[in-house]
Scaffold this active site. Structure first.
Site, short mmCIF file in Angstrom:
data_model
loop_
_atom_site.label_atom_id
_atom_site.label_comp_id
_atom_site.label_asym_id
_atom_site.label_seq_id
_atom_site.Cartn_x
_atom_site.Cartn_y
_atom_site.Cartn_z
N HIS A 253 44.70 24.53 21.17
CA HIS A 253 45.36 23.54 20.78
C HIS A 253 46.11 25.23 20.60
CE1 HIS A 253 44.99 19.67 20.36
NE2 HIS A 253 43.94 20.03 20.11
N LYS B 249 60.17 21.55 13.55
CA LYS B 249 58.92 21.53 13.26
C LYS B 249 58.40 22.35 12.45
CE LYS B 249 60.31 22.74 17.62
NZ LYS B 249 59.65 22.18 18.24
N ARG B 250 57.01 23.03 12.44
CA ARG B 250 56.17 24.06 11.32
C ARG B 250 57.29 25.11 11.53
NH1 ARG B 250 51.24 24.14 8.57
NH2 ARG B 250 53.25 24.69 7.24
N LYS C 64 57.66 30.44 16.62
CA LYS C 64 58.27 28.96 17.59
C LYS C 64 60.34 29.70 16.90
CE LYS C 64 55.32 26.02 15.64
NZ LYS C 64 55.49 24.80 16.47
N THR D 14 55.48 18.18 21.36
CA THR D 14 55.10 17.10 20.79
C THR D 14 56.45 16.20 20.30
OG1 THR D 14 53.61 17.14 19.02
CG2 THR D 14 52.34 16.67 21.01
N LYS E 234 58.90 13.03 21.43
CA LYS E 234 59.90 12.44 20.58
C LYS E 234 61.44 12.34 21.28
CE LYS E 234 55.86 13.77 18.21
NZ LYS E 234 54.74 14.47 16.92
C1 26V Z 1 45.50 27.11 12.53
C2 26V Z 1 45.30 27.70 11.55
C3 26V Z 1 44.58 28.93 10.80
C4 26V Z 1 45.45 29.17 9.99
C5 26V Z 1 45.64 27.88 9.13
C6 26V Z 1 45.94 26.97 9.17
C7 26V Z 1 45.58 26.58 10.37
C8 26V Z 1 45.93 25.11 10.79
C9 26V Z 1 46.14 25.14 12.06
C10 26V Z 1 45.39 25.57 12.95
C11 26V Z 1 45.76 25.51 14.19
C12 26V Z 1 46.71 25.64 15.53
C13 26V Z 1 47.18 25.06 15.92
C14 26V Z 1 47.83 23.72 16.52
O1 26V Z 1 48.88 22.93 15.42
N1 26V Z 1 48.21 23.78 17.84
C15 26V Z 1 49.52 23.27 18.03
O2 26V Z 1 48.74 22.27 18.74
C16 26V Z 1 49.63 20.82 18.47
C17 26V Z 1 49.48 19.51 19.62
O3 26V Z 1 48.42 20.07 20.93
C18 26V Z 1 50.51 21.57 19.94
O4 26V Z 1 52.22 21.00 20.90
C19 26V Z 1 51.37 23.06 19.33
O5 26V Z 1 52.20 22.92 20.96
C20 26V Z 1 50.68 23.64 19.19
O6 26V Z 1 51.28 24.89 18.53
#
Ligand code: 26V
Length: 721
Positions: A294, A483-484, A489, A591, A595
């Site tokens: 992801h 978004k986050r 971003k 995503t 929406k």
């Molecule tokens: C990584 C980390 C690392 C530090 C602690 C918190 C944390 C939380 C999550 C992640 C992984 C992040 C990956 C993520 O959310 N990717 C998003 O996935 C979506 C669904 O596929 C996609 O639409 C987004 O573009 C992508 O950024």
């Protein structure tokens, strides 16, 4: 479901003197009495994810049960407005796109009748709730269970024991039904047994900047993985005993990013315990697992230190070592060059750690990225070695979103219009929307659509006035970036553009600006200093703009508090322009873009992630695309990018950017704004200045904002797009 029986009982329910929480629990429990999980299919798919960002379940489940309308009417007769349950919080067991995607997949699996079982963690506290204090983000624990959890059933008799070297933990499942053509189950495990055990399902992503923090993360990931594997193997053994030859044919396990990758060594461990050799267990694992990547951001690619693993999971560490040895042997045999062997290695010597992504890639039967461009990038960069030798393992699966939540539930008004135009099939077969092409020309349909948009905006503005205390008057074009919060971003780029709009408006340079409102919604990770600085900066800009009575009838900003799934439902339905402006190559898919699009907003964005496919389908001429493409960004990254040169040449932008340091705004002396300014002009940590190429795209962004603004005046034409 015995619908009529449920409605009959609901009619009998005495609602007098009961508060929202009590009513919520009684009505939900009543509905649960009539929901029966479908029989477990012999062949099924399992979705393992550290996050499930479910949102509010109440309305969604009543909708899927086909009783939302009736329940609303019955309650009304009894003097209760169904909107009362908006007080009940979302289940925010996730933090962003990855978690919401997991929830949408579960929703869709049930809708179309695929036996799909979700496995996750039942965190006591979800993602923090956000407050603003003087424009700064403050985090408050999200005690989502304080309203009760009537939509889950605790399955005491299916609990398992999870073993670490230094402790044992009970994993108790809570089952949540997912309702559609089938009733599937999302099984969330709660950790019990001791105070330390409970910490494992305490919070989502505990801070991992200390050794204890890292150990807790590892425990969480193993806890989820081991509970899921135990459950899957147990269900299989009920049918086939200790004969594992059908295991791979009957089970597939999707690893949603690397957090559940411990499921691989765990399955091997369990099969070995049952008498299988390492070789045969490895062979089964290679058929069962699939892996979705992801993100390519290096800071999010997990590596677990071998010393830490040995401390609490020695057997799992040993199996990972064996997997690594096996990978090395196979890679050599298959002719990987030494560089390729190193790049694809499960064990990364320099870090003394396992790369969870490489482990997943070696084992997985299929590996996918989440949009075309992202899948191409991981084949070319992140997993190039594996791709060179096993192209057949790689697939693209562009993300999707559940139209039942993001259209049917979020926008009943637009849904009714669609039903009238093209029938109801779009709920299951979204391609049915293609039929609309025949209607775009009719003025009547467009007029009705404009009316629906107007209504959704009114509803949103009313809500914002109540929740945020900001009054948005009159007809507005609504731009939204929700978004986050992350630098890639580029919410900061929107901030500069918004400030420039204000300055130009003040100076009389924008005579015909269609009255606009800019909506932001975002949470920043609690320890992400720059992201928090960006939130404060945007709030400062908004304060300035909203206070100016000369312009605030034409330009308003709102940073919504506590952005979550329920807020998103309101915003996507109301927006006209969906801002998707990441640096090309960095947003894996997105995503939110989908929406907004399904609610009739145009995309104003860069050629990144799923934007590219959206624009391909919806027509470049109908969207508002700007900025550097990925190849240009990659060239700039190699050298020749001069952000300071840009500021020198563009005085109008210099003025906006300088507000970070010239005292126009205050960050309370905390150094946030100086740090942001430095990151753009000097660089910081291992990043070069303006690492996310804001200044490459800023002016084009601004011009595009103005272009969409001008075109909006021709409403019929605008929406026909
Ligand atoms: C990584 C980390 C690392 C530090 C602690 C918190 C944390 C939380 C999550 C992640 C992984 C992040 C990956 C993520 O959310 N990717 C998003 O996935 C979506 C669904 O596929 C996609 O639409 C987004 O573009 C992508 O950024």
């Amino acid at each position: 479901m015995e619908r009529e029986l449920f409605l009959q009982e609901l009619r009998k329910l005495d609602l007098h003197g009961k508060d929202a929480k009590r009513l919520y629990n009684e009505i939900s429990s009543l509905a649960m009495k009539y929901i029966q999980a479908s029989e477990k299919a012999k062949r099924c798919a399992h979705y393992l994810s550290i996050e499930f960002l479910i949102g509010r379940v109440f309305y969604n489940n009543l909708l899927e049960l086909g009783v939302l309308q009736e329940v609303s009417e019955i309650l009304k007769e009894k003097g209760v407005d169904i909107a009362l349950f908006e007080e009940i919080e979302d289940a925010a067991l996730g933090n962003g796109g990855l978690g919401r995607l997991a929830a949408c997949y579960m929703d869709s699996g049930a809708a179309v009748g695929i036996p799909l079982y979700g496995y996750g963690i039942r965190y006591k506290y979800g993602l923090f709730r956000q407050k603003f204090e003087d424009g700064f983000q403050k985090e408050v624990p999200d005690d989502w269970q304080r309203f009760g959890d009537p939509w889950s059933i605790r399955k005491e008799d299916e609990k398992q024991i999870i073993r670490f070297a230094d402790m044992q933990v009970n994993a108790v499942p809570y089952d949540m039904p997912l309702i559609g053509k089938r009733v599937n189950v999302l099984r969330l495990y709660q950790a019990e047994g001791s105070e330390n055990a409970e910490k494992i399902s305490g919070v989502l992503y505990p801070p991992d900047d200390t050794e204890d923090g890292k150990l807790l993360r590892i425990r969480q990931e193993y806890f989820l993985s081991a509970a899921a594997i135990g459950d899957i193997v147990r269900a299989y053994e009920k049918r086939h005993g200790n004969d594992y030859k059908y295991f791979a044919a009957e089970n597939s396990i999707q690893l949603n990013d690397t957090h559940p990758v411990f499921a691989i060594p765990e399955l091997i461990r369990v099969l070995q315990e049952r008498g299988q050799t390492f070789r045969s267990a490895l062979k089964i694992a290679k058929q069962v697992f699939n892996y979705t990547n992801h993100t390519i951001l290096p800071e999010a690619l997990e590596h677990w230190n071998v010393r830490l693993l040995k401390k609490i999971l020695p057997e799992i560490a040993d199996i990972l070592v064996k997997i690594n040895t096996s990978a090395k042997y196979i890679h050599k045999k298959e002719g990987y060059t030494p560089q390729e062997c190193a790049a694809a290695s499960a064990y990364v010597h320099s870090r003394r750690a396992f790369s969870m992504a490489n482990t997943a890639v070696f084992i997985a039967n299929k590996i996918n990225g989440v949009a075309e461009i992202h899948s191409e990038i991981i084949k070319r960069d992140l997993f190039a070695a594996e791709y060179a030798h096993h192209p057949e393992k790689f697939e693209n699966v562009t993300n999707g979103v559940a139209q039942r939540r993001w259209l049917e539930l979020a926008n009943p008004e637009l849904s009714a219009l669609l039903d009238e135009q093209i029938g109801q099939e779009w709920r299951v077969h979204f391609e049915e929307l293609n039929k609309l092409n025949a209607y775009t020309a009719t003025e009547e349909t467009l007029a009705e659509f404009i009316q629906v948009k107007g209504k959704k905006k009114e509803q949103l503005f009313r809500y914002i006035e109540k929740a945020e205390g900001v009054k948005i008057g009159g007809e507005r074009i609504v731009y939204a970036q929700v978004k986050r919060l992350h630098e890639y971003k580029r919410q900061l780029m929107t901030a500069f553009a918004l400030l420039r709009l204000y300055y130009d408006l003040k100076e009389g340079k924008l005579k015909d600006l269609t009255p606009s409102v800019f909506l932001f919604g975002a949470k920043s990770a609690p320890s992400y200093f720059r992201a928090k600085g960006i939130i404060k900066y945007i709030n400062e800009i908004i304060k300035l703009i909203n206070a100016d009575t000369e312009t605030n009838g034409r330009l308003t900003g709102v940073f919504v508090t506590e952005y979550n799934v329920s807020y998103a439902e309101k915003i996507v339905a109301a927006a006209d322009v969906s801002l998707q402006v990441s640096t090309a190559g960095l947003e894996a898919s997105g995503t939110g873009n989908m929406k907004f699009m399904m609610n009739g907003a145009v995309t104003l964005g860069t050629m990144d992630g799923a934007n590219i496919e959206i624009v391909e389908k919806a027509g470049k001429e109908n969207n508002y695309i700007f900025g550097a493409h990925v190849d240009e960004i990659e060239n700039l990254r190699k050298g020749g990018y001069d952000p300071n040169g840009f500021l020198k040449e563009h005085l109008e932008w210099n003025k906006a950017v300088k507000t970070l340091i010239d005292g126009t705004f205050s960050d309370g002396g905390e150094g946030y704004f100086r740090e942001l300014y430095n990151s753009l002009t000097i660089g910081a940590s291992w990043h070069k200045p303006d690492h996310y190429f804001i200044f490459r795209d800023l002016d084009e962004y601004y011009q595009t904002i103005l272009r969409v603004n001008a075109y909006y005046r021709f409403r019929a034409d605008f929406v026909a797009n």
